[in-house]
Scaffold this motif. Structure first.
Motif, PDB file in Angstrom:
ATOM      1  N   TYR A  91       1.207  -1.094   0.084  1.00 26.35           N
ATOM      2  CA  TYR A  91       0.365  -0.254  -0.038  1.00 26.35           C
ATOM      3  C   TYR A  91       0.719   0.752  -0.306  1.00 26.35           C
ATOM      4  N   LEU A  92       0.116   2.021  -0.748  1.00 29.27           N
ATOM      5  CA  LEU A  92       0.680   3.158  -1.128  1.00 29.27           C
ATOM      6  C   LEU A  92       0.888   4.483   0.336  1.00 29.27           C
ATOM      7  N   ASP A  93       1.328   5.082   1.166  1.00 24.61           N
ATOM      8  CA  ASP A  93       1.488   5.789   2.146  1.00 24.61           C
ATOM      9  C   ASP A  93       0.940   7.164   1.867  1.00 24.61           C
ATOM     10  N   ASN A 101      10.732   9.937   0.445  1.00 20.03           N
ATOM     11  CA  ASN A 101       9.858   9.034   0.431  1.00 20.03           C
ATOM     12  C   ASN A 101       8.608   9.139  -0.194  1.00 20.03           C
ATOM     13  N   SER A 102       8.230  10.273  -0.391  1.00 19.43           N
ATOM     14  CA  SER A 102       6.637  10.870  -0.489  1.00 19.43           C
ATOM     15  C   SER A 102       6.741   9.730  -1.782  1.00 19.43           C
TER      16      SER A 102
END
Length: 448
Positions: A91-93, A101-102
């Protein structure tokens, strides 16, 4: 499957499980499904109008409960046996919006894909190493086998080992006698008239084994699966014609693109472009078009088969498209029109799930043959679900409404492995041994 509630005497012993649609199923202390003693009227399902089951039919209700329990256990076992059971989403945070880390930029690039037609060579692209490996295959059977594996299509009705794929010669004779029984079983069932769904699945099995004209015999609601089968047929069988004298890739431009009941967008311009392009295409020396997806491109596919065995949702949606609804894939769609479409699609999906859960459209029947077909249809549906790649089919990418994609992202539920740009060879359905062969081939010949 069904949704049931408990009898008063069983309330304390009730255990809740999920069916394959995600409905809550109540079991008694013996593990049997607890049926309601009434039925909803399918036409008034949302008005909660019910019909009490006559007392003389209570025995049939009991038999239905046993049948429902057996079916629930069988479909759960089928789904548990899926080759993709170990699939793990990443999952993309949404919290990581700045810095190295975007995930925001990655999400935005992905979301923008669905605001236009898919870009050629961008969806499940052929990598340089993959192409080089494919070109090194020197027989039609090897290439046929590779294209079938790459498609992600697997048989739901009979287990077909990789070595059996494309296993017939030019005269239709089985090459490897170890697999003769598989070919016999598929040959016996491939023209079945039992139902469109069974015809579709036995046809796909026949196509995998080496009879490509059966790959696209029927569409029974699994739109992405059907479109992928059509693309695969173009890849492996570019020279044969249909009853109108059209080759498979010519027919795709004239008859498939714009077929809204198949989950595609009505798109006259693209239809004209593909039809014109088809006149210039030349199959290779094997009579194949392996890179047809790069030549004509692919189309976004709407597929509600997760909720719907028969494709009713799609038909109902596209009866409304052009009047009260706008296709969200149209270039002039707006966030408002797309949300309106999504709300209607969600409503229809939920209605279909609830209808299935309430023992509809499978009412109690005293006809043995009809009851058997209903039972087998649901189990076949589970088998198809079990062999459907979790990342979708490379040449029939699932369409996501951009606003829905954003909802998933903001909730932290957007699986980055669903990005349709991931090359086919790096997807879960692609066998590890073959991926290693390709990578080794690339290292050997210094292919970057």
């Amino acid at each position: 499957m069904w949704l049931f509630s408990s009898d008063e005497e069983n309330k304390k012993a009730v255990r809740i499980v999920k069916d394959m649609f995600g409905n809550d199923i109540e079991l008694d202390s013996n593990g049997n499904v607890i049926l309601k003693d009434y039925r909803f009227d399918i036409q008034t399902i949302f008005d909660y109008e019910v019909t009490k089951i006559p007392s003389e039919d209570k025995e049939f209700l009991k038999q239905d409960s046993l049948r429902a329990t057996r079916l629930l256990n069988e479909t759960n076992a089928i789904l548990e046996s899926s080759p993709y059971k170990s699939y793990k989403p990443i999952y993309l945070d949404p919290v990581l919006k700045t810095g190295s880390n975007s995930t925001l930029l990655e999400f935005k690039e992905w979301q923008e894909l669905y605001l236009k037609d898919p870009v050629k060579k961008a969806i499940a692209p052929w990598t340089k190493a993959e192409k080089a490996y494919y070109e090194s295959l020197q027989t039609k059977k090897e290439r046929y086998k590779y294209l079938v594996i790459r498609s992600g299509l697997r048989s739901s009705v009979i287990d077909i080992p990789y070595d059996a794929i494309g296993g017939v010669d030019d005269y239709g004779r089985v090459i490897n006698p170890d697999y003769e029984e598989i070919f016999y079983q598929v040959n016996r069932h491939k023209d079945t008239l039992r139902s469109a769904l069974f015809e579709q699945e036995w046809g796909i099995a026949a196509g995998i084994l080496g009879n490509p004209r059966y790959l696209s015999t029927s569409n029974a609601g699994f739109n992405a699966r059907y479109i992928q089968a059509l693309i695969l047929r173009m890849q492996v069988d570019a020279t044969s014609t249909n009853f109108l004298g059209l080759r498979s890739y010519e027919s795709y431009g004239e008859n498939v693109i714009g077929a809204e009941y198949l989950g595609l967008r009505k798109n006259p311009l693209r239809q004209q472009q593909v039809t014109a392009l088809a006149k210039k295409i030349k199959p290779d020396k094997y009579g194949m078009l392996p890179y047809i997806d790069e030549i004509i491109g692919v189309d976004w596919v709407m597929d509600y088969s997760q909720f719907d065995i028969y494709g009713d949702i799609n038909f109902e949606l596209y009866e409304l498209t052009g009047s009260s609804l706008k296709d969200p894939r149209d270039p002039d769609s707006t966030p408002e029109s797309r949300m309106e479409f999504m709300e209607k699609a969600n409503f229809l999906s939920q209605r279909r799930v609830e209808a299935s859960a309430l023992n509809l459209p499978y009412p109690p029947t005293r006809s043995g043959a009809q009851s058997e077909l209903e039972y087998d249809t649901v189990t076949l549906y589970a088998k198809i679900r079990a062999v459907t790649p979790p990342q979708g089919y490379p040449n029939a990418p699932t369409y996501f409404i951009p606003e829905y994609l954003e909802e998933l992202y903001q909730q932290g539920k957007l699986d980055k492995r669903l990005d349709p740009r991931i090359p086919a060879i790096y997807r879960e359905n692609f066998p590890e041994y073959l991926r290693k062969e390709i990578e080794e081939y690339a290292r050997k010949y210094d292919i970057k």
